[in-house]
Design an enzyme around this catalytic site. Sequence first.
Site, PDB file in Angstrom:
ATOM      1  N   PHE A  32       0.840  -1.200   0.000  1.00 39.87           N
ATOM      2  CA  PHE A  32       0.000   0.000   0.000  1.00 39.87           C
ATOM      3  C   PHE A  32       0.872   1.246   0.000  1.00 39.87           C
ATOM      4  CE2 PHE A  32      -4.043   2.186   1.590  1.00 39.87           C
ATOM      5  CZ  PHE A  32      -4.748   1.889   0.424  1.00 39.87           C
ATOM      6  N   GLU A  75      14.958   8.636  -5.784  1.00 38.82           N
ATOM      7  CA  GLU A  75      14.938   8.055  -4.444  1.00 38.82           C
ATOM      8  C   GLU A  75      16.165   8.553  -3.668  1.00 38.82           C
ATOM      9  OE1 GLU A  75      12.751   5.481  -3.542  1.00 38.82           O
ATOM     10  OE2 GLU A  75      11.813   5.165  -5.488  1.00 38.82           O
ATOM     11  N   GLU A 107       1.361  -5.122 -17.065  1.00 36.39           N
ATOM     12  CA  GLU A 107       1.598  -3.898 -17.852  1.00 36.39           C
ATOM     13  C   GLU A 107       2.285  -2.813 -17.017  1.00 36.39           C
ATOM     14  OE1 GLU A 107       0.835  -3.091 -21.278  1.00 36.39           O
ATOM     15  OE2 GLU A 107       2.163  -1.481 -20.612  1.00 36.39           O
ATOM     16  N   VAL A 141       6.322  -2.022 -16.746  1.00 30.75           N
ATOM     17  CA  VAL A 141       7.139  -1.348 -17.767  1.00 30.75           C
ATOM     18  C   VAL A 141       6.465  -0.060 -18.217  1.00 30.75           C
ATOM     19  CG1 VAL A 141       8.282  -1.560 -20.005  1.00 30.75           C
ATOM     20  CG2 VAL A 141       7.888  -3.601 -18.625  1.00 30.75           C
ATOM     21  N   GLY A 174       4.530   7.387 -11.373  1.00 27.49           N
ATOM     22  CA  GLY A 174       3.473   8.151 -10.723  1.00 27.49           C
ATOM     23  C   GLY A 174       2.403   7.192 -10.250  1.00 27.49           C
ATOM     24  N   ALA A 206       2.831   4.052  -2.871  1.00 29.95           N
ATOM     25  CA  ALA A 206       2.270   4.983  -3.859  1.00 29.95           C
ATOM     26  C   ALA A 206       1.391   4.261  -4.878  1.00 29.95           C
ATOM     27  CB  ALA A 206       3.406   5.722  -4.560  1.00 29.95           C
ATOM     28  N   GLY A 253       5.116   2.571 -16.734  1.00 27.05           N
ATOM     29  CA  GLY A 253       4.005   3.236 -16.040  1.00 27.05           C
ATOM     30  C   GLY A 253       2.747   3.284 -16.885  1.00 27.05           C
ATOM     31  N   LYS A 276      13.182  -3.701 -16.666  1.00 29.75           N
ATOM     32  CA  LYS A 276      12.045  -3.525 -17.568  1.00 29.75           C
ATOM     33  C   LYS A 276      12.329  -4.179 -18.918  1.00 29.75           C
ATOM     34  CE  LYS A 276      10.517   0.712 -15.305  1.00 29.75           C
ATOM     35  NZ  LYS A 276      10.739   2.148 -15.215  1.00 29.75           N
ATOM     36  N   GLY A 314      11.420  14.715  -5.196  1.00 22.32           N
ATOM     37  CA  GLY A 314      10.783  13.398  -5.071  1.00 22.32           C
ATOM     38  C   GLY A 314      10.814  12.605  -6.366  1.00 22.32           C
TER      39      GLY A 314
END
Lengths: 331, 166
Positions: free
Chosen positions: A11, A206, A145, A148, A313, A13, A150, A221, A203
């Site tokens: 749980f 990392e 999906e 790779v 994101g 982002a 986003g 990926k 942000g």
Amino acid sequence: MKTIRASIIGFGAVGRGVAQVLLDKNDYLQSIGIDMRIVAIADSKTALVDHQGVDLESALSRKKETGTVGSEIMSGTEIIRTLDHELVIETTPTDIDTGGVGLINMMAAFERCMDVVTSNKGPLALKYGEVIAAAKKSGSHCRFEATVGGAMPVINLACDVLAGNRMISMEGIFNGTCNYILSRMMEEQAPYEQMLAEAQELGIAEKDPTYDVEGIDTASKLVIVANSIFGMNASYRDVTVTGITRITPEALSLANADGFAIKLIGEVNDSRINVAPKLVPLSHPLAVGGTLNVFSVQTDLAGPITITGKGAGSIETASAILSDIINIYKN
Amino acid sequence: MRVSMDLELKDIPGQLVLALKPVSEFKGNLISVVHHHEKKTPRGKIPVHLVFEIKPDHLDNIISLLEESGISVVSVDEKRYLEHGAVILIGHIVHTDIKDTIDKVDNTGYAEIVDLNLSMPRVNRPSSASLKIDAVSKQHMSAAIELLKSIAKEKDLLVIEPIGIN
């Protein structure tokens, strides 16, 4: 109407993005005959279980306020092994050395003939063959999906939309953090360390940026792409990887004077899987800036197809997960 | 290499075939043939412009064969390097013997470093350089870049090559 009982394991982002997207898209899902019922959510410390369906809104606000999602001490793996449901939404963090808890969770789900939709690269980059074989054996769906690019459709584009085409090669930018740092180094004529610090502050990078800047994230990926789209049986260790840490602002400006940008490019073709900084002509479709991702796939029938979009994101990645869920259950 | 050649043919049948035969005999690849029948020279000959690709050591043979057949070779313009490429190098480029790096590529016979731009920000900091490479063909260009990469590995330099090589 088909009721799908699902768990969200992880749980952070992405997991929270999935909860939010399921809330926002509930009416739409109902309209296409899918009644999603989240029966459990697990974060790294706690769990929330409700056979009737957890209240996603309060789960999200509790996580925001207290840092934990529930009061039960139960691991994601226990939830998968003990709770009756059809779908595991696996959004735990990537562990590229062992596959981590994500691998255990996915295998546990297949043992119980559950479907899995995941954003976790580790298990697929390390043990693609084993994971897919286990899913096949139990008749489970396994869709990934979100691992790779986003929000960019990569796997589903190549495997579903372009079905029938032979994929000849693929190259692109699969890491927004590196793209941001390189774009900003060029703009500001600033050294790598300075732009890394800026990305961390925003942000975008990392605290420990190794996975991104050393090309490890891109390499994972590519392995998933190589296996799922190009039919290889590759592992992370088969990729030749060069990161961006040695790039200088002087190199970027010399390249720019010759009409090139420097981008961290991942490429897959019949003979190799490679990650390295490359010169990209400024007018080339792959020369996108900021945190954008982009890739170009060469196909035998459709020719080259280029897609660009947000590579990371919370909501963007959840969009890929939602499309996988709909793909499994719409029929 | 690519050769561009101006010939003058007699205005009698069969001359054009005669002019093209030596090119084909030495396995040249014709790119274009322009036959200027309307632009006769004062001597009553017909100018023909040929462009073809040929292995460098066959060019003299073609010229001799043409002359033996009574065809005048007015001008020959050879362009040895058809491919132009660029790479970026990062690292201690000068202190790892930049002359040796360049010589190794130049000595291949199929590629040359034709331009170098060097940026040395500070002592002990890695330098950056952009190199322009000319090569005989696409394959030779990628061979030259592979060679540079192997030299760079020994000297701990980073080579940034253009996309689409190989």
